[in-house]
Design a protein around this motif. Structure first.
Motif, PDB file in Angstrom:
ATOM      1  N   ALA A   1      51.790  47.546  58.732  1.00  0.00           N
ATOM      2  CA  ALA A   1      52.954  47.183  59.529  1.00  0.00           C
ATOM      3  C   ALA A   1      54.124  48.120  59.231  1.00  0.00           C
ATOM      4  O   ALA A   1      54.285  48.582  58.103  1.00  0.00           O
ATOM      5  CB  ALA A   1      53.356  45.751  59.226  1.00  0.00           C
ATOM      6  N   GLU A   2      54.907  48.384  60.265  1.00  0.00           N
ATOM      7  CA  GLU A   2      56.089  49.225  60.096  1.00  0.00           C
ATOM      8  C   GLU A   2      57.326  48.458  60.509  1.00  0.00           C
ATOM      9  O   GLU A   2      57.270  47.565  61.359  1.00  0.00           O
ATOM     10  CB  GLU A   2      55.971  50.494  60.945  1.00  0.00           C
ATOM     11  CG  GLU A   2      54.898  51.440  60.484  1.00  0.00           C
ATOM     12  CD  GLU A   2      54.881  52.727  61.291  1.00  0.00           C
ATOM     13  OE1 GLU A   2      55.438  52.749  62.411  1.00  0.00           O
ATOM     14  OE2 GLU A   2      54.317  53.713  60.791  1.00  0.00           O
TER      15      GLU A   2
ATOM     16  N   ILE B   1      66.537  46.883  61.924  1.00  0.00           N
ATOM     17  CA  ILE B   1      67.197  47.360  63.137  1.00  0.00           C
ATOM     18  C   ILE B   1      67.169  46.307  64.251  1.00  0.00           C
ATOM     19  O   ILE B   1      68.022  46.324  65.136  1.00  0.00           O
ATOM     20  CB  ILE B   1      66.578  48.692  63.621  1.00  0.00           C
ATOM     21  CG1 ILE B   1      67.572  49.423  64.525  1.00  0.00           C
ATOM     22  CG2 ILE B   1      65.243  48.462  64.302  1.00  0.00           C
ATOM     23  CD1 ILE B   1      67.213  50.856  64.796  1.00  0.00           C
ATOM     24  N   SER B   2      66.248  45.362  64.179  1.00  0.00           N
ATOM     25  CA  SER B   2      66.200  44.323  65.214  1.00  0.00           C
ATOM     26  C   SER B   2      67.434  43.423  65.154  1.00  0.00           C
ATOM     27  O   SER B   2      67.745  42.727  66.113  1.00  0.00           O
ATOM     28  CB  SER B   2      64.920  43.491  65.085  1.00  0.00           C
ATOM     29  OG  SER B   2      64.940  42.731  63.890  1.00  0.00           O
ATOM     30  N   LYS B   3      68.147  43.432  64.042  1.00  0.00           N
ATOM     31  CA  LYS B   3      69.380  42.646  63.893  1.00  0.00           C
ATOM     32  C   LYS B   3      70.613  43.410  64.370  1.00  0.00           C
ATOM     33  O   LYS B   3      71.668  42.822  64.571  1.00  0.00           O
ATOM     34  CB  LYS B   3      69.604  42.260  62.418  1.00  0.00           C
ATOM     35  CG  LYS B   3      68.523  41.420  61.822  1.00  0.00           C
ATOM     36  CD  LYS B   3      68.717  40.009  62.253  1.00  0.00           C
ATOM     37  CE  LYS B   3      67.737  39.088  61.540  1.00  0.00           C
ATOM     38  NZ  LYS B   3      67.826  37.741  62.040  1.00  0.00           N
ATOM     39  N   VAL B   4      70.494  44.737  64.523  1.00  0.00           N
ATOM     40  CA  VAL B   4      71.647  45.589  64.828  1.00  0.00           C
ATOM     41  C   VAL B   4      71.769  45.794  66.331  1.00  0.00           C
ATOM     42  O   VAL B   4      70.814  46.204  66.985  1.00  0.00           O
ATOM     43  CB  VAL B   4      71.521  46.949  64.099  1.00  0.00           C
ATOM     44  CG1 VAL B   4      72.675  47.869  64.485  1.00  0.00           C
ATOM     45  CG2 VAL B   4      71.469  46.739  62.589  1.00  0.00           C
ATOM     46  N   ARG B   5      72.951  45.483  66.864  1.00  0.00           N
ATOM     47  CA  ARG B   5      73.204  45.704  68.287  1.00  0.00           C
ATOM     48  C   ARG B   5      73.782  47.097  68.543  1.00  0.00           C
ATOM     49  O   ARG B   5      73.402  47.776  69.482  1.00  0.00           O
ATOM     50  CB  ARG B   5      74.201  44.665  68.818  1.00  0.00           C
ATOM     51  CG  ARG B   5      73.680  43.255  68.847  1.00  0.00           C
ATOM     52  CD  ARG B   5      72.958  43.028  70.150  1.00  0.00           C
ATOM     53  NE  ARG B   5      72.422  41.695  70.266  1.00  0.00           N
ATOM     54  CZ  ARG B   5      72.983  40.726  70.969  1.00  0.00           C
ATOM     55  NH1 ARG B   5      74.108  40.931  71.589  1.00  0.00           N
ATOM     56  NH2 ARG B   5      72.406  39.551  71.036  1.00  0.00           N
ATOM     57  N   GLU B   6      74.754  47.494  67.726  1.00  0.00           N
ATOM     58  CA  GLU B   6      75.379  48.803  67.872  1.00  0.00           C
ATOM     59  C   GLU B   6      76.203  49.112  66.635  1.00  0.00           C
ATOM     60  O   GLU B   6      76.429  48.241  65.787  1.00  0.00           O
ATOM     61  CB  GLU B   6      76.269  48.863  69.120  1.00  0.00           C
ATOM     62  CG  GLU B   6      77.418  47.880  69.105  1.00  0.00           C
ATOM     63  CD  GLU B   6      78.216  47.895  70.402  1.00  0.00           C
ATOM     64  OE1 GLU B   6      78.746  48.961  70.760  1.00  0.00           O
ATOM     65  OE2 GLU B   6      78.290  46.826  71.036  1.00  0.00           O
ATOM     66  N   ILE B   7      76.647  50.352  66.541  1.00  0.00           N
ATOM     67  CA  ILE B   7      77.503  50.784  65.436  1.00  0.00           C
ATOM     68  C   ILE B   7      78.785  51.321  66.045  1.00  0.00           C
ATOM     69  O   ILE B   7      78.744  52.160  66.951  1.00  0.00           O
ATOM     70  CB  ILE B   7      76.782  51.844  64.584  1.00  0.00           C
ATOM     71  CG1 ILE B   7      75.527  51.216  63.969  1.00  0.00           C
ATOM     72  CG2 ILE B   7      77.719  52.386  63.501  1.00  0.00           C
ATOM     73  CD1 ILE B   7      74.546  52.191  63.425  1.00  0.00           C
TER      74      ILE B   7
ATOM     75  N   LEU C   1      59.919  52.293  57.871  1.00  0.00           N
ATOM     76  CA  LEU C   1      59.292  51.967  56.589  1.00  0.00           C
ATOM     77  C   LEU C   1      57.952  51.295  56.827  1.00  0.00           C
ATOM     78  O   LEU C   1      57.776  50.579  57.815  1.00  0.00           O
ATOM     79  CB  LEU C   1      60.171  51.006  55.788  1.00  0.00           C
ATOM     80  CG  LEU C   1      61.578  51.467  55.410  1.00  0.00           C
ATOM     81  CD1 LEU C   1      62.372  50.302  54.831  1.00  0.00           C
ATOM     82  CD2 LEU C   1      61.507  52.613  54.422  1.00  0.00           C
ATOM     83  N   THR C   2      57.042  51.485  55.906  1.00  0.00           N
ATOM     84  CA  THR C   2      55.777  50.748  55.927  1.00  0.00           C
ATOM     85  C   THR C   2      55.848  49.659  54.852  1.00  0.00           C
ATOM     86  O   THR C   2      56.705  49.710  53.963  1.00  0.00           O
ATOM     87  CB  THR C   2      54.589  51.674  55.618  1.00  0.00           C
ATOM     88  OG1 THR C   2      54.740  52.192  54.295  1.00  0.00           O
ATOM     89  CG2 THR C   2      54.497  52.818  56.620  1.00  0.00           C
ATOM     90  N   ASP C   3      54.940  48.704  54.938  1.00  0.00           N
ATOM     91  CA  ASP C   3      54.907  47.627  53.937  1.00  0.00           C
ATOM     92  C   ASP C   3      54.775  48.184  52.520  1.00  0.00           C
ATOM     93  O   ASP C   3      55.353  47.648  51.579  1.00  0.00           O
ATOM     94  CB  ASP C   3      53.725  46.683  54.197  1.00  0.00           C
ATOM     95  CG  ASP C   3      53.924  45.855  55.443  1.00  0.00           C
ATOM     96  OD1 ASP C   3      55.081  45.721  55.880  1.00  0.00           O
ATOM     97  OD2 ASP C   3      52.915  45.357  55.964  1.00  0.00           O
ATOM     98  N   GLU C   4      54.021  49.270  52.384  1.00  0.00           N
ATOM     99  CA  GLU C   4      53.788  49.845  51.060  1.00  0.00           C
ATOM    100  C   GLU C   4      55.061  50.428  50.439  1.00  0.00           C
ATOM    101  O   GLU C   4      55.136  50.624  49.240  1.00  0.00           O
ATOM    102  CB  GLU C   4      52.710  50.931  51.128  1.00  0.00           C
ATOM    103  CG  GLU C   4      51.312  50.387  51.361  1.00  0.00           C
ATOM    104  CD  GLU C   4      51.068  49.970  52.816  1.00  0.00           C
ATOM    105  OE1 GLU C   4      51.699  50.554  53.724  1.00  0.00           O
ATOM    106  OE2 GLU C   4      50.281  49.033  53.038  1.00  0.00           O
ATOM    107  N   GLN C   5      56.051  50.727  51.280  1.00  0.00           N
ATOM    108  CA  GLN C   5      57.296  51.309  50.767  1.00  0.00           C
ATOM    109  C   GLN C   5      58.305  50.246  50.322  1.00  0.00           C
ATOM    110  O   GLN C   5      59.363  50.583  49.824  1.00  0.00           O
ATOM    111  CB  GLN C   5      57.949  52.188  51.843  1.00  0.00           C
ATOM    112  CG  GLN C   5      57.192  53.450  52.156  1.00  0.00           C
ATOM    113  CD  GLN C   5      57.868  54.210  53.271  1.00  0.00           C
ATOM    114  OE1 GLN C   5      57.802  53.834  54.428  1.00  0.00           O
ATOM    115  NE2 GLN C   5      58.541  55.288  52.893  1.00  0.00           N
TER     116      GLN C   5
END
Length: 146
Positions: A2-3, A20-26, A99-103
């Motif tokens: 999973a990433e 990033i799914s929580k971020v709307r904009e910067i 990121l991957t799960d392993e990271q």
């Protein structure tokens, strides 16, 4: 494997990241209207395209000392926390990373004995562990404070 994509940002000398799914904009810093009797970490509210949005200073919320308190060069991450849009002031935003799960590792148990790690989802290792990012759980961090 999973990433997950994260937005990396700085608070003080530490590097953090958010899903990033929580971020709307910067956003660049904008005028903030102070709200009387609000907690120290709440800087106030902004008008975000007609929607009044609470702005939280993550540095203060995490207990970092901010010697100058100058917000003019900081960024505001507009994020969704528990079905509410909120602005989060950070020192700078660097990049988006996959990121991957392993990271991603859990915080060390020795850390949990000395530090409040309830708000840390994990520690992400980039470039074979040369760069470490603290993964913040905004739902827990802001959910308990509001």
């Amino acid at each position: 494997m999973a990433e997950i994509q994260v937005v990396a940002f700085m608070v003080g000398n530490e590097e953090f990241c958010l899903d990033i799914s929580k971020v709307r904009e910067i956003k660049e810093m904008m005028p903030i209207t102070r709200v009387p009797n609000s907690p120290d970490f709440v800087e106030g509210v902004i008008n975000l395209r007609g929607q009044i949005t609470t702005v939280v200073n993550l540095k203060k919320l995490l207990g970092y000392h901010d010697p100058d308190g100058d917000l003019s060069k900081k960024k505001i991450i507009i994020a969704e926390v528990k079905d509410e849009i909120i602005g989060i002031i950070v020192d700078s935003v660097s990049d988006v990373i996959t990121l991957t799960d392993e990271q991603i590792d859990q915080p060390p148990k020795t850390l949990s004995n000395r530090v409040d790690i309830r708000y840390i989802k994990g520690i992400a290792k980039i470039n074979n562990g040369e760069r470490l990012l603290i993964m913040v759980d905004l739902d827990k961090l802001l959910g308990e404070e509001f």
